[in-house]
Design an enzyme around this catalytic site. Structure first.
Site: not given
Ligand code: NOJ
Length: 752
Positions: A286-287
């Site tokens: 994920s970011d």
């Protein structure tokens, strides 16, 4: 007898499990999977969840946190981000390898975007070089330098197509074209990852941000991306597909929502496309904090729901937030998720760690063999800054200058070491950067200097006087202006992309001296230079050129080197025209010079329907300031004899095109010969042109070269409204030239 056969089988299977394919530098596939499974089997559920944890540390903190140490000891961390002290890296790795039960190496990640200590031009600048060898070289150097400091994994390349210069992250992007971006994806990945996965000195790449993050509505960072599925596939996904084919070790999900579903939990993107259609076997991270942000998006009710939705969609690793750590076990116990879903994510992570040699080389073997800021790296950085520079305008061959011409070096970026390094410069040191002022001093050429403004946004006119007086004492003004580094990059979008502060005003004041002005721009994006363009004689876009920006500019100004960069994005007149891109569709009423009536020439009381009725702005027209692919040199090239081998093709043929390019000017030059195609009529309207090939050639004056292109007809396909990828029979145009605007044209027919 039986017993000895049993032992033989056992030995063979162990040998098979631990067989390392040294020719490929990686675990042969079957043994790799066996090894992944054998490791997975030994892990407790907490240790499995631990592998999904990417823990962030602040690059400014001096000490390792006790909490992190404890978590690593318990096997509850899979990767660490932003730890840049090699001693701390080694210490933490030792805890993972020796004190944790699972003994799985940690992966150390960092945003090594356009260099580590030696800073290269920003990615948009590197894209402007159209030079894939250069991009591979700069990425390899960045990898060597970062590896030497204990980094395994870079969060690059960013492959987000961007059609809107207001978006601050355009600086990190490969530009607006899917073909060019796909080539760049391959070059970056080869450079970072080296010739074989896990080779000492290489990094694991991360293709980001999957997907269409660059389509942020209005160019405002993190904003929703509303993209039709055919455009998603034909434009935004192209470079990511190339990244999978090039073997990118990891992927990162975008922050934003795509057509209503945040990328972090977007099953269509992650499961259907990345993992199923493309059969991707690396992992997707994920970011920063993005799992938790599913709540703010309005997509998850709480952290538990966020963990459930991200895991169900197939997101493997979570960056910094702790929804997996806190809730996955419970979600499995409550039977909302199956343990097999967790196992799949763990497999993807362990497979990546094995494939990239982390188990064999957890402590960065031979890291001392990789120097930082070596002479070779600096000279590559200079070369990269030269090759990235785009000469936008050069009235009456103002450039190059003779060294005898007296100059005034002015502008807020003429001596701004930190700013010329650009966005994402965590590890580059401004003290290592050579500014234009320093470069001129080093060469011992006398020049006048005044900043004119202390920094790019400054409105302080008290500095003007010194700049005007320096200008008066010189024959030519070199004004180095643009944007400070902080004005582009993540969350640094601008609505108005003019030169910030009082730079326009200063340039207009300087123009009153009647001296020739060379405008050198350092910026993370194309800028609106409408107000100053009529008053300057040359415009050289240096982007944020990195450590060696000054020496590169010196060589370009005096013609020791020549500019050869080409715009990887359409350069707008104004932010009000955005989004703007060359490969747009035509509309039923295409704009044209003959139909355009500028706002000021509309008679008062004009009849409603008397204005030509085509697709343009009354106050800005329809053309950009400079087209995609534009870039001048110090010589001229002529293009002729565009020739197609056949005029009729079948869908399994190869289109063969040739044209003659001649250096008709007086000096050496490099030209990027660009080939565009148009499918004239389609079941879905097609772009007016699409880049399909390019080649760079260097010719001495008077020399000519026949350039050949071979393009498989299959690559002219597109996704129709039912998302079938196909080529459609009919008429095609072939266009060639030195930008997307200057073109020779031919036609061919594709038969059913
Ligand atoms: C947020 C950015 O969007 C991403 O590109 C970057 O890699 C991470 N932060 C980690 O710094």
């Amino acid at each position: 007898m039986l017993r000895s056969r049993y032992f033989l089988t056992l030995i063979l299977s162990i040998a098979c499990i631990f067989y390392f394919d040294s020719t490929k530098g990686c675990w042969a596939q079957h043994t790799l999977e066996a090894r992944v499974d054998s490791i997975l089997k030994t892990l407790s559920i907490e240790e499995k969840i631990g592998q999904l944890n990417l823990r962030g540390t602040s690059s400014r903190s001096k000490e390792l946190s006790q909490e992190l140490i404890e978590q690593v000891r318990k096997g509850e961390v899979g990767a660490v981000l932003n730890l840049t002290n090699p001693q701390q890296v080694m210490a933490l790795q030792e805890i993972a390898m020796k004190e944790s039960r699972s003994k799985i190496p940690l992966m150390f990640g960092r945003d090594v975007i356009h260099g580590y200590k030696t800073m290269f031009p920003i990615p948009l600048a590197l894209a402007a070089s159209w030079d894939m060898e250069l991009v591979e070289t700069t990425s390899a150097i960045a990898a060597h330098e970062a590896y030497s400091q204990g980094i395994h994994w870079t969060f690059a390349p960013m492959l987000d197509i961007c059609r809107d210069a207001r978006w601050g992250r355009i600086a990190e992007s490969p530009g607006e074209d899917p073909y060019l971006a796909s080539k760049l994806a391959v070059a970056y990945i080869r450079g970072f990852q080296g010739s074989s996965p896990g080779k000492p000195g290489s990094l694991i790449a991360c293709a980001k941000h999957f997907a269409a993050y660059g389509a942020a509505e209005g160019g405002r960072d993190y904003n929703t991306a509303q993209v039709s599925l055919p455009v998603l596939h034909d434009v935004y996904l192209k470079p990511f597909e190339a990244a999978v084919e090039a073997g990118a070790g990891t992927f990162m999900a975008g922050f934003q929502d795509l057509n209503g579903v945040p990328c972090t939990a977007n099953r269509y993107l992650i499961q259907d496309i990345l993992k199923t259609k493309w059969k991707y076997s690396g992992f997707l991270v994920s970011d920063w904090n993005a799992n938790k942000e599913l709540i703010a998006h309005g997509y998850a009710e709480d952290e538990k729901d966020a963990a459930y939705k991200a895991m169900s969609a197939g997101l493997d690793m979570e960056m910094t937030s702790k929804t997996y750590e806190r809730f996955l076990k419970q979600l499995i116990q409550e039977k909302f998720l199956k343990e097999e879903q967790l196992n799949e994510a763990v497999r993807n992570i362990i497979r990546t760690k094995l494939k990239f040699g982390l188990f064999e080389n957890p402590y960065f073997k031979d890291r001392n063999l990789f120097p930082v800021l070596s002479q070779e790296h600096l000279s590559q950085a200079k070369d990269a800054a030269i090759k990235s520079a785009v000469l936008l305008h050069n009235q009456a061959s103002t450039l190059p200058l003779s060294q005898k011409t007296s100059i005034a070096l002015l502008g807020p970026l003429a001596d701004a070491a930190r700013e010329q390094l650009g966005t994402w410069t965590f590890d580059g040191n401004p003290n290592d950067a050579i500014t234009p002022k320093k470069a001129w001093e080093q060469k011992g050429i006398p020049f006048q200097y005044a900043a004119g403004l202390p920094y790019s946004r400054s409105k302080d006119e008290s500095y003007f006087k010194a700049a005007i007086s320096a200008a008066k004492k010189s024959e030519v003004i070199i004004f180095v202006g643009g944007e400070e580094a902080i004005l582009s990059g993540e969350a640094h979008s601008r609505a108005d992309i003019r030169l910030p502060g009082n730079q326009e005003k200063l340039i207009l004041e300087l123009a009153k001296t009647k001296k020739k002005i060379i405008l050198v721009l350092m910026a993370g994006r194309p800028l609106d230079i409408q107000a100053v363009l009529p008053h300057v004689h040359a415009v050289l876009m240096m982007w944020h050129p990195g450590t060696m920006g000054g020496p590169a500019l010196f060589d370009l100004i005096y013609g020791t080197s020549y500019p050869s960069g080409k715009l990887p994005v359409t350069w707008p007149k104004s932010g009000a025209q955005l989004p703007l891109y060359y490969n747009h569709t035509n509309t039923g009423r295409p704009a044209s010079a003959s139909s355009f009536i500028p706002l000021d020439s509309i008679p008062v009381g004009a009849w409603q329907s008397s204005l030509g009725n085509t697709s343009h702005y009354l106050d800005l027209g329809y053309a950009p300031q400079f087209p995609f692919g534009h870039g001048l040199g110090y010589t001229e090239f002529s293009f002729s004899q565009l020739h197609l081998k056949q005029s009729i093709y079948q869908s399994d043929d190869t289109l063969r095109v040739s044209l003659l390019v001649k250096n008709t000017g007086k000096s050496m030059g490099k030209e990027t010969v660009q080939l565009y195609l148009q499918d004239v009529t389609g079941s879905v309207v097609r772009p007016i042109k699409e880049l399909k090939a390019f080649e760079q050639i260097t010719l001495a004056p008077g020399m000519e070269k026949e350039v050949y292109f071979a393009i498989p007809i299959a690559s002219l396909g597109f996704h129709d409204s039912q998302l079938n990828f196909r080529t459609e029979p009919g008429k095609f145009k072939v266009m060639a030239g030195n930008s997307s605007a200057t073109l020779l044209t031919e036609e061919f027919i594709l038969e059913p």
